[in-house]
Scaffold this motif. Structure first.
Motif, PDB file in Angstrom:
ATOM      1  N   PRO A 153       0.787  -1.239   0.000  1.00  0.00           N
ATOM      2  CA  PRO A 153       0.000   0.000   0.000  1.00  0.00           C
ATOM      3  C   PRO A 153       0.816   1.284   0.000  1.00  0.00           C
ATOM      4  CG  PRO A 153      -0.929  -1.577   1.538  1.00  0.00           C
ATOM      5  CD  PRO A 153       0.401  -2.123   1.112  1.00  0.00           C
ATOM      6  N   LEU A 154       1.873   1.359   0.786  1.00  0.00           N
ATOM      7  CA  LEU A 154       2.650   2.595   0.831  1.00  0.00           C
ATOM      8  C   LEU A 154       3.218   2.933  -0.540  1.00  0.00           C
ATOM      9  CD1 LEU A 154       4.496   2.059   4.235  1.00  0.00           C
ATOM     10  CD2 LEU A 154       2.732   3.773   3.768  1.00  0.00           C
ATOM     11  N   GLY A 155       3.694   1.915  -1.248  1.00  0.00           N
ATOM     12  CA  GLY A 155       4.224   2.156  -2.587  1.00  0.00           C
ATOM     13  C   GLY A 155       3.132   2.403  -3.602  1.00  0.00           C
ATOM     14  N   ALA A 156       2.097   1.560  -3.579  1.00  0.00           N
ATOM     15  CA  ALA A 156       1.031   1.648  -4.575  1.00  0.00           C
ATOM     16  C   ALA A 156       0.300   2.976  -4.531  1.00  0.00           C
ATOM     17  CB  ALA A 156       0.041   0.507  -4.376  1.00  0.00           C
ATOM     18  N   THR A 157       0.223   3.600  -3.350  1.00  0.00           N
ATOM     19  CA  THR A 157      -0.482   4.875  -3.218  1.00  0.00           C
ATOM     20  C   THR A 157       0.456   6.081  -3.301  1.00  0.00           C
ATOM     21  OG1 THR A 157      -0.295   4.836  -0.793  1.00  0.00           O
ATOM     22  CG2 THR A 157      -2.251   3.797  -1.779  1.00  0.00           C
ATOM     23  N   GLY A 158       1.740   5.831  -3.541  1.00  0.00           N
ATOM     24  CA  GLY A 158       2.696   6.935  -3.686  1.00  0.00           C
ATOM     25  C   GLY A 158       3.033   7.647  -2.397  1.00  0.00           C
ATOM     26  N   ALA A 159       2.897   6.966  -1.264  1.00  0.00           N
ATOM     27  CA  ALA A 159       3.217   7.592   0.019  1.00  0.00           C
ATOM     28  C   ALA A 159       4.727   7.781   0.168  1.00  0.00           C
ATOM     29  CB  ALA A 159       2.701   6.723   1.165  1.00  0.00           C
ATOM     30  N   PRO A 191       5.785  17.835   3.664  1.00  0.00           N
ATOM     31  CA  PRO A 191       4.524  18.462   4.095  1.00  0.00           C
ATOM     32  C   PRO A 191       3.290  17.662   3.679  1.00  0.00           C
ATOM     33  CG  PRO A 191       5.432  19.625   2.210  1.00  0.00           C
ATOM     34  CD  PRO A 191       6.485  18.634   2.635  1.00  0.00           C
ATOM     35  N   ASN A 192       3.453  16.748   2.715  1.00  0.00           N
ATOM     36  CA  ASN A 192       2.325  15.951   2.244  1.00  0.00           C
ATOM     37  C   ASN A 192       2.319  14.553   2.859  1.00  0.00           C
ATOM     38  OD1 ASN A 192       1.455  18.022   0.425  1.00  0.00           O
ATOM     39  ND2 ASN A 192       3.098  17.423  -0.964  1.00  0.00           N
ATOM     40  N   ASP A 193       2.948  14.438   4.012  1.00  0.00           N
ATOM     41  CA  ASP A 193       3.093  13.118   4.631  1.00  0.00           C
ATOM     42  C   ASP A 193       1.745  12.470   4.915  1.00  0.00           C
ATOM     43  OD1 ASP A 193       5.431  11.483   6.242  1.00  0.00           O
ATOM     44  OD2 ASP A 193       3.481  11.316   7.213  1.00  0.00           O
ATOM     45  N   ALA A 194       0.944  13.099   5.733  1.00  0.00           N
ATOM     46  CA  ALA A 194      -0.342  12.522   6.128  1.00  0.00           C
ATOM     47  C   ALA A 194      -1.396  12.747   5.044  1.00  0.00           C
ATOM     48  CB  ALA A 194      -0.809  13.148   7.438  1.00  0.00           C
ATOM     49  N   ASP A 195      -2.121  11.680   4.722  1.00  0.00           N
ATOM     50  CA  ASP A 195      -3.169  11.797   3.711  1.00  0.00           C
ATOM     51  C   ASP A 195      -4.049  10.546   3.795  1.00  0.00           C
ATOM     52  OD1 ASP A 195      -4.700  12.742   1.659  1.00  0.00           O
ATOM     53  OD2 ASP A 195      -3.073  12.887   0.199  1.00  0.00           O
ATOM     54  N   ASP A 222      -1.405   3.790   9.459  1.00  0.00           N
ATOM     55  CA  ASP A 222      -0.322   4.715   9.160  1.00  0.00           C
ATOM     56  C   ASP A 222      -0.905   6.046   8.671  1.00  0.00           C
ATOM     57  OD1 ASP A 222       1.947   6.014   7.680  1.00  0.00           O
ATOM     58  OD2 ASP A 222       2.964   4.157   8.221  1.00  0.00           O
ATOM     59  N   SER A 223      -0.455   7.130   9.238  1.00  0.00           N
ATOM     60  CA  SER A 223      -1.007   8.442   8.885  1.00  0.00           C
ATOM     61  C   SER A 223      -0.821   8.765   7.413  1.00  0.00           C
ATOM     62  CB  SER A 223      -0.367   9.533   9.749  1.00  0.00           C
ATOM     63  OG  SER A 223       1.045   9.556   9.557  1.00  0.00           O
ATOM     64  N   ARG A 224       0.162   8.141   6.765  1.00  0.00           N
ATOM     65  CA  ARG A 224       0.345   8.343   5.320  1.00  0.00           C
ATOM     66  C   ARG A 224      -0.767   7.685   4.513  1.00  0.00           C
ATOM     67  NH1 ARG A 224       6.229   5.836   5.142  1.00  0.00           N
ATOM     68  NH2 ARG A 224       5.229   4.615   6.780  1.00  0.00           N
ATOM     69  N   LEU A 225      -1.459   6.722   5.137  1.00  0.00           N
ATOM     70  CA  LEU A 225      -2.529   6.006   4.460  1.00  0.00           C
ATOM     71  C   LEU A 225      -3.913   6.453   4.910  1.00  0.00           C
ATOM     72  CD1 LEU A 225      -1.017   2.393   4.543  1.00  0.00           C
ATOM     73  CD2 LEU A 225      -1.089   3.974   2.600  1.00  0.00           C
ATOM     74  N   GLY A 226      -4.001   7.070   6.087  1.00  0.00           N
ATOM     75  CA  GLY A 226      -5.291   7.565   6.537  1.00  0.00           C
ATOM     76  C   GLY A 226      -5.577   7.239   7.989  1.00  0.00           C
ATOM     77  N   ASP A 227      -6.797   6.789   8.248  1.00  0.00           N
ATOM     78  CA  ASP A 227      -7.224   6.542   9.623  1.00  0.00           C
ATOM     79  C   ASP A 227      -8.218   5.386   9.656  1.00  0.00           C
ATOM     80  OD1 ASP A 227      -9.623   7.630   8.617  1.00  0.00           O
ATOM     81  OD2 ASP A 227      -9.151   9.629   9.388  1.00  0.00           O
ATOM     82  N   ASP A 228      -8.813   5.167  10.817  1.00  0.00           N
ATOM     83  CA  ASP A 228      -9.763   4.062  10.990  1.00  0.00           C
ATOM     84  C   ASP A 228     -10.942   4.160  10.033  1.00  0.00           C
ATOM     85  OD1 ASP A 228      -8.339   2.735  12.887  1.00  0.00           O
ATOM     86  OD2 ASP A 228      -9.679   3.173  14.564  1.00  0.00           O
ATOM     87  N   GLU A 229     -11.403   5.367   9.798  1.00  0.00           N
ATOM     88  CA  GLU A 229     -12.538   5.543   8.894  1.00  0.00           C
ATOM     89  C   GLU A 229     -12.190   5.098   7.472  1.00  0.00           C
ATOM     90  OE1 GLU A 229     -15.450   9.139   7.269  1.00  0.00           O
ATOM     91  OE2 GLU A 229     -14.356   9.385   9.166  1.00  0.00           O
ATOM     92  N   ASP A 230     -10.981   5.405   7.045  1.00  0.00           N
ATOM     93  CA  ASP A 230     -10.537   4.977   5.718  1.00  0.00           C
ATOM     94  C   ASP A 230     -10.446   3.454   5.641  1.00  0.00           C
ATOM     95  OD1 ASP A 230     -10.153   7.653   4.700  1.00  0.00           O
ATOM     96  OD2 ASP A 230      -8.360   7.752   5.958  1.00  0.00           O
ATOM     97  N   PHE A 231      -9.950   2.838   6.725  1.00  0.00           N
ATOM     98  CA  PHE A 231      -9.860   1.383   6.769  1.00  0.00           C
ATOM     99  C   PHE A 231     -11.246   0.750   6.698  1.00  0.00           C
ATOM    100  CE2 PHE A 231     -10.036  -2.556   9.219  1.00  0.00           C
ATOM    101  CZ  PHE A 231      -9.087  -3.328   8.549  1.00  0.00           C
ATOM    102  N   ASP A 232     -12.155   1.240   7.513  1.00  0.00           N
ATOM    103  CA  ASP A 232     -13.514   0.691   7.520  1.00  0.00           C
ATOM    104  C   ASP A 232     -14.181   0.851   6.155  1.00  0.00           C
ATOM    105  OD1 ASP A 232     -13.253  -0.032  10.167  1.00  0.00           O
ATOM    106  OD2 ASP A 232     -14.253   1.758  10.946  1.00  0.00           O
ATOM    107  N   HIS A 233     -13.906   1.971   5.508  1.00  0.00           N
ATOM    108  CA  HIS A 233     -14.470   2.211   4.172  1.00  0.00           C
ATOM    109  C   HIS A 233     -13.961   1.168   3.185  1.00  0.00           C
ATOM    110  CE1 HIS A 233     -16.161   4.698   0.909  1.00  0.00           C
ATOM    111  NE2 HIS A 233     -15.084   4.333   0.236  1.00  0.00           N
TER     112      HIS A 233
END
Length: 390
Positions: free
Chosen positions: A12-18, A27-31, A74-85
């Motif tokens: 995921p970190l690579g596939a999403t360009g994190a 500055p674009n770390d968290a997303d 991981d804050s670069r990937l999002g949060d619990d809401e993103d995971f649940d989605h």
């Protein structure tokens, strides 16, 4: 059954360009990058897969295998809401999700190090990684709690990173506790060295990564030496008779199969993979002929862990023919589910050709492959051609 799942394996970190390194300066770390995988779920289904095997998604220092918090996305990937989605989107499509659990070691800055649960030794000489104290009851409870937490959140199983380095009695104890609540959870152990079946049985793992077969497939195609594949298939059969192998021709730690043997022979590699026992996984991009070779240093894995475009529509058309061949071969596999537990025997071989049959009480097929004068393969059963390419 979940063991019949065909996985699409994504880092995921690579596939999403994190950003992987120098995080504090970015500055674009968290997303909310985890949501970028949603447009690829229908693509996964159309490819023929029904499982999403995710690399590390927990808060970490850099590449994901240096975990800081197993309970936090991981804050670069999002949060619990993103995971649940993402989990909800997968459930809508009947996609099983497996998470990558790094329970052999943690980042040296993980709170567990200060608490005395890790840190006496580095893992394989990596000073930034601290090996957990697997004999400590607190560590067993902590890992059990983590595994249960995410199973309750909707995942179907765990890939256990470097499972071969963890004492088998640790896995037996922890997995027994996990299975009290989730008896059907699939546990896949990463195993590179040693007796694969013995490691699986000693640790009560459901499945282990089959690196021996991976090596035998690409190397025999590269060197035009199917005698090596014959040996690898015999070894594979011995392993498959005792445990469920996770078979693959690509993952986040190895050179791309198209770079190892060329795009044409990569089709032969996939045909072999889809015709023998095991639980196959396809590493994202291999189905498009992605290329990449690992290098040295901190950026060694970058070329084999690339970013995906925003959606499948933005993929280069140059890989479409490879994608189509993947669909056909995965289709053969899905129509012959008995292959998961099949027996394989080699019928004939030369340096440049091989024929083998895979069979069970529920079916039989034969594969004929050749690399000269040009690569080709035919899979057939009872006089019917199931797949042909040259």
């Amino acid at each position: 059954m979940i063991e019949d799942t065909i996985w699409w394996h994504v880092y995921p970190l690579g596939a999403t360009g994190a950003p992987i390194r120098d995080r504090g300066d970015n500055p674009n770390d968290a997303d909310h990058r985890l949501r970028q995988l949603e447009p690829w779920l229908d693509y996964l289904i159309e490819l023929g897969c029904n499982g999403l095997l995710l690399g590390p998604i927990f808060e970490s220092v850099g590449h994901g295998y240096d975990t800081l918090d197993h309970y936090r996305i991981d804050s670069r990937l999002g949060d619990d809401e993103d995971f649940d989605h993402l989990i909800a989107a997968c459930k809508e499509r009947g996609i099983n999700v497996m998470l990558d659990g790094v329970f052999n070691h943690v980042a040296r800055t993980h709170p567990w190090v200060a608490e005395g649960l890790a840190g006496d030794t580095d893992w394989e000489g990596h000073g930034e990684l601290a090996t957990l104290h697997h004999g400590d009851e607190q560590v067993k409870q902590a890992v059990t709690g983590i595994m249960l937490h995410w199973l309750r959140r909707g995942i179907a199983g765990w890939r256990l990173d470097v499972a071969y380095s963890v004492p088998p009695e640790f896995w037996r104890d922890v997995l027994a506790r996990v299975r009290e609540e989730f008896p059907d959870a699939l546990i896949l152990g990463e195993v590179i060295h040693g007796d694969y079946a013995e490691i699986a049985q000693a640790g009560t793992l459901d499945s282990v990564t089959q690196y021996e077969l991976w090596k035998g497939i690409w190397s025999s195609l590269h060197d035009e030496n199917f005698w090596e594949l014959d040996h690898a298939l015999a070894r594979h059969q011995a392993i498959a008779s005792k445990t469920l192998p996770n078979t693959f021709i690509g993952n986040h730690d190895v050179d791309r199969i198209a770079s190892k043997v060329g795009q044409d022979r990569a089709i032969l590699a996939l045909a072999i993979l889809m015709s023998v026992a095991g639980m196959p996984s396809i590493y994202y991009g291999d189905e498009q002929g992605f290329e990449g070779l690992r290098t040295e240093g901190f950026s060694a894995d970058d070329s084999v862990r690339p970013a995906l475009p925003a959606s499948p529509k933005e993929l280069s058309p140059l890989g479409n023919w490879i994608y189509v061949e993947h669909q056909k071969l995965i289709g053969v596999r899905r129509r012959n589910r008995w292959l998961t537990r099949a027996t394989t025997e080699v019928l004939d071989k030369t340096n440049e050709t091989i024929s083998f049959r895979s069979f069970s009480d529920d079916g039989e097929l034969q594969l004929d492959a050749w690399v000269q004068p040009k690569p080709g393969v035919r899979i057939h059963a009872g006089g019917e051609t199931l797949y042909e390419w040259s």
